[in-house]
Design a protein around this motif. Structure first.
Motif, PDB file in Angstrom:
ATOM      1  N   ILE A   1       0.815  -1.135  -0.101  1.00 18.14           N
ATOM      2  CA  ILE A   1      -0.195  -0.004  -0.066  1.00 18.14           C
ATOM      3  C   ILE A   1       0.788   1.103   0.050  1.00 18.14           C
ATOM      4  CG2 ILE A   1      -1.930  -1.016   1.093  1.00 18.14           C
ATOM      5  CD1 ILE A   1      -1.046   0.192   3.847  1.00 18.14           C
ATOM      6  N   CYS A   2       2.071   1.185  -0.175  1.00 19.81           N
ATOM      7  CA  CYS A   2       3.001   2.181  -0.079  1.00 19.81           C
ATOM      8  C   CYS A   2       2.891   3.135  -1.303  1.00 19.81           C
ATOM      9  CB  CYS A   2       4.435   1.876   0.314  1.00 19.81           C
ATOM     10  SG  CYS A   2       5.673   3.044   0.432  1.00 19.81           S
ATOM     11  N   PRO A   3       2.894   4.442  -1.531  1.00 20.38           N
ATOM     12  CA  PRO A   3       2.749   5.098  -2.792  1.00 20.38           C
ATOM     13  C   PRO A   3       4.344   5.372  -2.969  1.00 20.38           C
ATOM     14  CG  PRO A   3       2.025   6.432  -0.840  1.00 20.38           C
ATOM     15  CD  PRO A   3       2.247   4.949  -0.193  1.00 20.38           C
ATOM     16  N   GLU A   4       4.612   5.942  -4.063  1.00 19.91           N
ATOM     17  CA  GLU A   4       6.039   6.275  -4.401  1.00 19.91           C
ATOM     18  C   GLU A   4       6.421   7.371  -3.769  1.00 19.91           C
ATOM     19  OE1 GLU A   4       7.861   4.937  -7.061  1.00 19.91           O
ATOM     20  OE2 GLU A   4       6.479   3.301  -6.988  1.00 19.91           O
ATOM     21  N   PRO A   5       7.892   7.363  -3.329  1.00 18.16           N
ATOM     22  CA  PRO A   5       8.468   8.494  -2.636  1.00 18.16           C
ATOM     23  C   PRO A   5       8.322   9.660  -3.432  1.00 18.16           C
ATOM     24  CG  PRO A   5       9.873   6.438  -2.562  1.00 18.16           C
ATOM     25  CD  PRO A   5       8.786   6.160  -3.598  1.00 18.16           C
ATOM     26  N   ILE A   6       8.261  10.813  -2.804  1.00 14.29           N
ATOM     27  CA  ILE A   6       8.453  12.104  -3.432  1.00 14.29           C
ATOM     28  C   ILE A   6       9.773  12.675  -2.951  1.00 14.29           C
ATOM     29  CG2 ILE A   6       5.937  12.319  -3.945  1.00 14.29           C
ATOM     30  CD1 ILE A   6       6.261  14.358  -1.336  1.00 14.29           C
ATOM     31  N   PRO A   7      10.352  13.555  -4.175  1.00 12.56           N
ATOM     32  CA  PRO A   7      11.564  14.371  -3.760  1.00 12.56           C
ATOM     33  C   PRO A   7      11.309  15.413  -2.289  1.00 12.56           C
ATOM     34  CG  PRO A   7      11.040  14.586  -5.902  1.00 12.56           C
ATOM     35  CD  PRO A   7      10.099  13.833  -5.317  1.00 12.56           C
ATOM     36  N   ARG A   8      12.102  15.435  -1.557  1.00 17.60           N
ATOM     37  CA  ARG A   8      11.742  16.301  -0.384  1.00 17.60           C
ATOM     38  C   ARG A   8      12.050  17.787  -0.674  1.00 17.60           C
ATOM     39  NH1 ARG A   8      14.998  16.038   5.450  1.00 17.60           N
ATOM     40  NH2 ARG A   8      14.030  18.103   6.329  1.00 17.60           N
ATOM     41  N   GLY A   9      12.872  18.221  -1.822  1.00 17.99           N
ATOM     42  CA  GLY A   9      13.056  19.285  -2.125  1.00 17.99           C
ATOM     43  C   GLY A   9      13.524  20.156  -0.832  1.00 17.99           C
ATOM     44  N   ASP A  10      13.186  21.466  -0.926  1.00 22.80           N
ATOM     45  CA  ASP A  10      13.558  22.599  -0.117  1.00 22.80           C
ATOM     46  C   ASP A  10      12.579  22.345   1.374  1.00 22.80           C
ATOM     47  OD1 ASP A  10      15.576  23.396  -1.557  1.00 22.80           O
ATOM     48  OD2 ASP A  10      14.570  24.957  -2.425  1.00 22.80           O
ATOM     49  N   MET A  11      11.815  21.370   1.407  1.00 20.91           N
ATOM     50  CA  MET A  11      10.757  21.200   2.487  1.00 20.91           C
ATOM     51  C   MET A  11      11.536  21.206   3.759  1.00 20.91           C
ATOM     52  SD  MET A  11       7.711  18.818   2.927  1.00 20.91           S
ATOM     53  CE  MET A  11       7.214  18.727   1.056  1.00 20.91           C
ATOM     54  N   GLU A  12      11.103  22.105   4.860  1.00 19.39           N
ATOM     55  CA  GLU A  12      11.941  21.967   5.863  1.00 19.39           C
ATOM     56  C   GLU A  12      10.937  21.373   7.026  1.00 19.39           C
ATOM     57  OE1 GLU A  12      13.611  25.212   9.026  1.00 19.39           O
ATOM     58  OE2 GLU A  12      13.358  26.021   7.044  1.00 19.39           O
ATOM     59  N   LEU A  13      11.290  20.026   7.281  1.00 23.16           N
ATOM     60  CA  LEU A  13      10.611  19.091   8.178  1.00 23.16           C
ATOM     61  C   LEU A  13      11.266  19.067   9.556  1.00 23.16           C
ATOM     62  CD1 LEU A  13      10.486  16.172   5.489  1.00 23.16           C
ATOM     63  CD2 LEU A  13       8.426  17.955   6.051  1.00 23.16           C
ATOM     64  N   SER A  14      10.300  18.905  10.753  1.00 25.57           N
ATOM     65  CA  SER A  14      10.673  18.518  11.820  1.00 25.57           C
ATOM     66  C   SER A  14       9.991  17.244  12.138  1.00 25.57           C
ATOM     67  CB  SER A  14       9.968  19.554  12.932  1.00 25.57           C
ATOM     68  OG  SER A  14      10.227  20.823  12.707  1.00 25.57           O
ATOM     69  N   LEU A  15      10.860  16.554  13.197  1.00 24.42           N
ATOM     70  CA  LEU A  15      10.604  15.250  13.624  1.00 24.42           C
ATOM     71  C   LEU A  15       9.396  15.107  14.500  1.00 24.42           C
ATOM     72  CD1 LEU A  15      11.631  12.404  13.692  1.00 24.42           C
ATOM     73  CD2 LEU A  15      13.019  12.838  15.766  1.00 24.42           C
ATOM     74  N   ASN A  16       8.529  14.401  14.054  1.00 24.45           N
ATOM     75  CA  ASN A  16       7.167  14.197  14.841  1.00 24.45           C
ATOM     76  C   ASN A  16       7.477  12.782  15.805  1.00 24.45           C
ATOM     77  OD1 ASN A  16       4.583  12.582  15.407  1.00 24.45           O
ATOM     78  ND2 ASN A  16       3.762  14.370  14.703  1.00 24.45           N
ATOM     79  N   SER A  17       7.840  11.637  15.371  1.00 30.09           N
ATOM     80  CA  SER A  17       8.041  10.700  16.027  1.00 30.09           C
ATOM     81  C   SER A  17       9.066   9.697  15.491  1.00 30.09           C
ATOM     82  CB  SER A  17       6.714   9.902  16.388  1.00 30.09           C
ATOM     83  OG  SER A  17       6.269   9.451  15.236  1.00 30.09           O
ATOM     84  N   LEU A  18       9.601   8.759  16.192  1.00 34.02           N
ATOM     85  CA  LEU A  18      10.592   7.946  15.524  1.00 34.02           C
ATOM     86  C   LEU A  18      10.530   6.561  16.265  1.00 34.02           C
ATOM     87  CD1 LEU A  18      13.346   7.736  13.998  1.00 34.02           C
ATOM     88  CD2 LEU A  18      14.464   8.479  16.077  1.00 34.02           C
ATOM     89  N   ARG A  19      10.537   5.396  15.701  1.00 33.60           N
ATOM     90  CA  ARG A  19      10.312   4.265  16.178  1.00 33.60           C
ATOM     91  C   ARG A  19      11.087   3.086  15.574  1.00 33.60           C
ATOM     92  NH1 ARG A  19       4.345   4.226  17.263  1.00 33.60           N
ATOM     93  NH2 ARG A  19       4.711   6.488  17.066  1.00 33.60           N
ATOM     94  N   ILE A  20      11.021   2.061  15.903  1.00 34.26           N
ATOM     95  CA  ILE A  20      11.326   0.640  15.353  1.00 34.26           C
ATOM     96  C   ILE A  20      10.443  -0.062  15.561  1.00 34.26           C
ATOM     97  CG2 ILE A  20      13.284  -1.110  15.193  1.00 34.26           C
ATOM     98  CD1 ILE A  20      15.273   0.806  16.015  1.00 34.26           C
ATOM     99  N   HIS A  21       9.846  -0.717  14.760  1.00 35.33           N
ATOM    100  CA  HIS A  21       8.548  -1.457  14.778  1.00 35.33           C
ATOM    101  C   HIS A  21       8.638  -2.744  13.743  1.00 35.33           C
ATOM    102  CE1 HIS A  21       4.668  -2.149  15.948  1.00 35.33           C
ATOM    103  NE2 HIS A  21       4.071  -2.352  14.860  1.00 35.33           N
ATOM    104  N   ARG A  22       8.628  -3.991  14.185  1.00 35.44           N
ATOM    105  CA  ARG A  22       8.945  -5.176  13.358  1.00 35.44           C
ATOM    106  C   ARG A  22      10.081  -5.195  12.657  1.00 35.44           C
ATOM    107  NH1 ARG A  22       2.903  -6.484  11.643  1.00 35.44           N
ATOM    108  NH2 ARG A  22       3.389  -5.089  10.184  1.00 35.44           N
TER     109      ARG A  22
END
Length: 126
Positions: free
Chosen positions: A23-44
């Motif tokens: 169900i995973c869509p194709e990745p898109i380029p990040r470009g100049d988008m400034e992103l902040s971390l919401n959450s981080l996890r290791i699952h399965r």
């Protein structure tokens, strides 16, 4: 992260996509988008990072990969800690001035000799 997957509305959607390649869509380029971390996890066995644009915390994007490929991708993972206190102690030790200096010295020591090419070039002119 050069490529991101999204946008999504919930963290759960991000996790579902990371764990279900069908169900995973194709990745898109990040470009100049400034992103902040919401959450981080290791699952399965999958490292899942959920991010949001600084100006729009409602839109979520994700980056994910198998934990076994972390080093190959350049993501440094720490060991597993059994308590919060043990984790903090290790973090303080790793981020102390002495620890950082020692790691930097070790990196420089392990580097390939950067003058090899120059030495070869010099020999060809002699």
């Amino acid at each position: 992260d050069n490529e991101i997957v999204g946008p999504f509305r919930t963290v759960e959607e991000c996790i579902d996509v990371a764990l279900n390649p069908d169900i995973c869509p194709e990745p898109i380029p990040r470009g100049d988008m400034e992103l902040s971390l919401n959450s981080l996890r290791i699952h399965r066995g999958t490292f899942i990072k959920v991010l949001h644009p600084k100006d729009d915390p409602e839109r979520l994007y994700t980056v994910f990969f198998p934990v076994r490929k972390a080093e190959e991708i350049g993501q440094q993972l720490s060991k597993i800690f059994l308590s919060h206190r043990e984790c903090e102690k290790d973090g303080s030790k790793s981020n102390s001035f002495k620890g950082i200096l020692l790691n930097k010295c070790e990196d420089e020591f392990n580097k390939k000799n950067i003058y090899d090419g120059w030495k070869e070039e010099k020999k060809s002119y002699e």
